[in-house]
Design a protein around this motif. Structure first.
Motif, short mmCIF file in Angstrom:
data_model
loop_
_atom_site.label_atom_id
_atom_site.label_comp_id
_atom_site.label_asym_id
_atom_site.label_seq_id
_atom_site.Cartn_x
_atom_site.Cartn_y
_atom_site.Cartn_z
N VAL A 201 0.84 -1.21 0.00
CA VAL A 201 0.00 0.00 0.00
C VAL A 201 0.87 1.25 0.00
O VAL A 201 0.60 2.22 -0.73
CB VAL A 201 -0.94 -0.01 1.22
N LEU A 202 1.92 1.24 0.81
CA LEU A 202 2.81 2.40 0.88
C LEU A 202 3.51 2.63 -0.46
O LEU A 202 3.63 3.77 -0.93
CB LEU A 202 3.83 2.18 2.00
N ARG A 203 3.92 1.55 -1.10
CA ARG A 203 4.59 1.67 -2.40
C ARG A 203 3.63 2.23 -3.46
O ARG A 203 3.99 3.13 -4.23
CB ARG A 203 5.11 0.29 -2.83
N ASP A 204 2.40 1.75 -3.48
CA ASP A 204 1.41 2.26 -4.44
C ASP A 204 1.12 3.74 -4.21
O ASP A 204 0.97 4.52 -5.16
CB ASP A 204 0.11 1.46 -4.33
N ALA A 205 1.03 4.13 -2.94
CA ALA A 205 0.76 5.54 -2.62
C ALA A 205 1.91 6.43 -3.09
O ALA A 205 1.69 7.53 -3.63
CB ALA A 205 0.54 5.71 -1.12
N GLN A 206 3.14 5.97 -2.90
CA GLN A 206 4.30 6.75 -3.34
C GLN A 206 4.31 6.90 -4.86
O GLN A 206 4.60 7.98 -5.39
CB GLN A 206 5.59 6.08 -2.85
N GLN A 207 3.99 5.84 -5.57
CA GLN A 207 3.95 5.91 -7.04
C GLN A 207 2.85 6.87 -7.51
O GLN A 207 3.05 7.67 -8.43
CB GLN A 207 3.73 4.51 -7.61
N ALA A 208 1.68 6.80 -6.85
CA ALA A 208 0.58 7.70 -7.23
C ALA A 208 0.95 9.15 -6.96
O ALA A 208 0.68 10.04 -7.78
CB ALA A 208 -0.68 7.32 -6.46
N ASN A 209 1.58 9.42 -5.84
CA ASN A 209 1.99 10.79 -5.53
C ASN A 209 3.04 11.30 -6.51
O ASN A 209 3.05 12.49 -6.86
CB ASN A 209 2.53 10.87 -4.10
N HIS A 210 3.89 10.42 -6.97
CA HIS A 210 4.88 10.83 -7.96
C HIS A 210 4.20 11.23 -9.27
O HIS A 210 4.55 12.26 -9.88
CB HIS A 210 5.87 9.69 -8.20
#
Length: 680
Positions: A201-210
């Motif tokens: 979940v944290l990885r997906d959130a970081q990619q979306a924010n990027h």
């Protein structure tokens, strides 16, 4: 041949010749117009794009914030779940360690920790079942079964130890060790799974924010470019805006329909004129209101009314001097500000000049209309000492001119007293209607020749605390001007029907006629109220006659006809009152669902006053009979008139020759008993 509406409007006293409209805008050349339109289109497009860009930035910010919040919530949930699985692992491990200590202990105190810890992980497993994800709830339920067996084994071991069965104790301890190992492995797997899911979940959130950050950078660059473009276009557009400023100011201070000044500009110019007024000089203000303008709108439509207002403005403008100001205050009300008026006499002469200019025929939608109006005049510095008083006094004078049919009226200080009295009367009348303080008298209506009473007309009276008993002529016009007619009519209907029921119960059958105000025929709910009153007092609809005047239905014949038809459908009898005084009665006689025609007292009075009076009354009686209507002649005041009307064949007679309007108790004493089965 003019229509009935046209004939009615000839007397409306409401203007024809030229039409005044705002000056046309200065034409623009083709290239100038195209360039202006192009700049405006570019500016609008850039502004729209900038707005979209800002909206996207805001949307991305909201999306990013919500995404981060959702990710944090998910991670927090996984952490909370992992903590529960850690507790399960830890408590199972502690139980196993205490099992080992139990086997080594040689006293009851050493064995007690194991006994106390059995089942300690059960609350954590229940929490996971209720609050965990689907996977965690499934794993927790599976683990609960295994853990239940593990706890049962420990309890069996403790019981065997109490019995001294060492062999069973060792066998149960071996089984418990295997169960504890399996339980710890399952808890460890679930702890690891939750950790992996939280990391995902944290990885997906970081990619979306990027991705959002990249989009924000692109949109921001586009927005900056659009801001620069909008700035350039607005600078180019500024010159056109400045050219339109004068036109906008003109529109803000002038009436859009007629092109004359509006109320705001009038107030501004009044203040300026009073400030500039030299000693010994004066400023006059005229307020003009058209007579019966509403009939033009209702009969010919609002377009015709607009044309009439334009012509009125044109006439007033032509009559004004260069430094006078003509203004439209709204509706059919105009004002003229006139500086340089040395005395009251001059103000009245000027007012008369404008009144003459206002009045005259005009053709509207093919109908000839005679325009007239009422003019109120006030003057500064006397009797009006300020701008507020100048406007207020002109309004009072205009009301007096309209009410008295004077054409023009100059404000005098005494007029305030009359206006205050009128306001007091309005308030007292409203209170009297609301409290039911009015009374109803009844005037007999008799049969021709025999003069037997065949019904009564209900006539309202107002017992005023200081002015005595007032007749309808003294307060009904005030009720009409202040929207009290519906409530007043309902009150009289209620009283009259209640009295009719009381007479019926006493063996006296006196059908009752009630005058119905014009406002009631524009009220779609009036028939329902009549039906409710008839039901409440148990009165047959045919015992009630609703008396109407043609002027009551003329303003909106369509709506009035619908109400009349509904009343007729209830069974209520309909009578046209004051017949012979209107201008379109013939047409209404053929279109309205009538039962009765009442000849006005002013026509009856001509029988003995003029040679043709008898012939006119006879012709009206024949007309009513030709239309299959019963004819009632009002105003039969003496024996001679009674004899003539009897000979002319009228069906019913009414007037002071028989009786004045009487209170109910006096009427009963006056009349002869009438059988309840008598026909009206």
């Amino acid at each position: 041949m003019p229509s009935s509406s046209a004939r009615a409007l000839r007397s409306a006293g409401v203007c024809c010749v030229r039409r005044l409209s705002p000056p046309p805008p200065r034409p623009m050349g083709p290239r100038m117009g195209f360039s202006w339109m192009r700049r405006r289109a570019v500016a609008r497009s850039a502004a729209a794009a900038l707005a979209i860009g800002l909206a996207l930035l805001a949307g991305l910010a909201v999306f990013s914030s919500r995404g981060s919040a959702s990710a944090m919530a998910t991670i927090s949930a996984h952490e909370q779940t992992s903590q529960q699985w850690n507790q399960v692992y830890l408590k199972i491990s502690i139980e196993y360690e205490q099992l080992v200590d139990f086997l080594r202990a040689d006293s009851a105190v050493g064995r007690q920790p194991l006994i106390s810890s059995i089942g300690s992980a059960e609350p954590n497993l229940r929490w996971l079942t209720a609050n965990g994800s689907k996977a965690d709830a499934f794993q927790a339920r599976a683990l609960q079964n295994t853990y239940g067996g593990y706890s049962y084994t420990l309890r069996t071991l403790v019981e065997a130890d109490k019995r001294g069965d060492r062999a069973e104790v060792l066998l149960d301890a071996e089984q418990a060790a295997l169960s504890a190992s399996a339980l710890r492995k399952q808890a460890t797997v679930n702890i690891a799974r939750n950790g992996l899911e939280a990391s995902g979940v944290l990885r997906d959130a970081q990619q979306a924010n990027h991705r959002i950050l990249v989009a924000v950078e692109v949109i921001s660059a586009v927005d900056v470019a659009l801001v620069v473009l909008c700035t350039l276009v607005l600078f180019a557009y500024q010159r056109g805006t400045e050219r339109q400023a004068d036109e906008s100011q003109y529109r803000a201070s002038h009436d859009s329909l007629t092109g004359v000044a509006n109320r705001g500009l009038l107030h501004e110019r009044v203040d300026q004129a009073l400030a500039d007024c030299a000693p010994g000089d004066g400023v006059a203000l005229l307020l003009l209101d058209l007579n019966r303008f509403k009939e033009v709108n209702d009969t010919l439509g609002h377009h015709a009314g607009d044309e009439l207002l334009k012509e009125v403005a044109a006439r007033l403008t032509q009559a004004a001097r260069r430094h006078d100001l003509v203004a439209r205050l709204g509706g059919d009300e105009f004002a003229v500000l006139i500086p340089g008026v040395p005395d009251d006499r001059t103000a009245v002469e000027i007012g008369d000049r404008f009144h003459v200019a206002l009045c005259g025929p005009m053709v509207v939608e093919g109908v000839m209309v005679d325009v007239s109006g009422s003019v109120g005049i006030s003057r500064y510095p006397t009797p009006s000492g300020s701008a507020g008083e100048l406007l207020q006094h002109a309004d009072i004078a205009m009301y007096l001119a309209k009410r008295g049919g004077l054409g023009i009226a100059f404000y005098r200080p005494d007029d305030d007293r009359h206006t205050s009295e009128r306001l007091t009367v309005v308030a007292e009348l409203r209170e009297a209607v609301e409290r039911g303080d009015l009374t109803v008298h009844y005037q007999p209506i008799v049969r021709r020749s025999t003069h037997e009473v065949r019904g009564v007309e209900a006539l309202v009276r107002w017992p005023h605390p200081s002015r005595g008993l007032l007749t309808p002529e003294e307060f009904v016009p005030i009720a009409e001007e202040n929207d009290l007619i519906p409530a007043l009519t309902d009150l009289v209907l209620d009283r009259a029907l209640a009295q009719h029921r009381a007479w019926l119960d006493a063996g006296l059958d006196l059908p009752v006629a009630v005058n119905v105000g014009g406002a009631c025929f524009l009220d779609a709910g009036f028939p329902a109220r009549v039906r409710s009153l008839l039901d409440r007092h148990r009165v047959e609809p045919g015992r009630l006659t609703a008396e109407i005047t043609e002027s009551a239905v003329l303003p909106d014949a369509g709506r009035a006809s619908a109400v009349l038809t509904e009343l007729r459908g209830l069974g209520v009898r309909l009578s046209i009152d004051d017949f012979g005084t209107g201008f379109s009665a013939m047409g209404h006689l053929q279109s309205m669902p009538l039962d009765e025609l009442k000849i006005d007292r002013s026509i009856t009075a001509q029988i003995g006053a003029t040679e043709g009076g008898k012939a006119v009354v006879g012709a009206l009686i024949e007309l009513g009979h030709a239309l299959r209507l019963e004819v009632v002649v009002e105003g039969v005041e003496d024996a001679a008139t009674c004899a003539v009307v009897d000979s002319l064949g009228a069906d019913r007679l009414q007037g002071y020759a028989f009786s004045r309007p009487l209170p109910p108790e006096e009427l009963v004493a006056w009349t002869r008993p009438i059988p309840a089965a008598a026909t009206p």
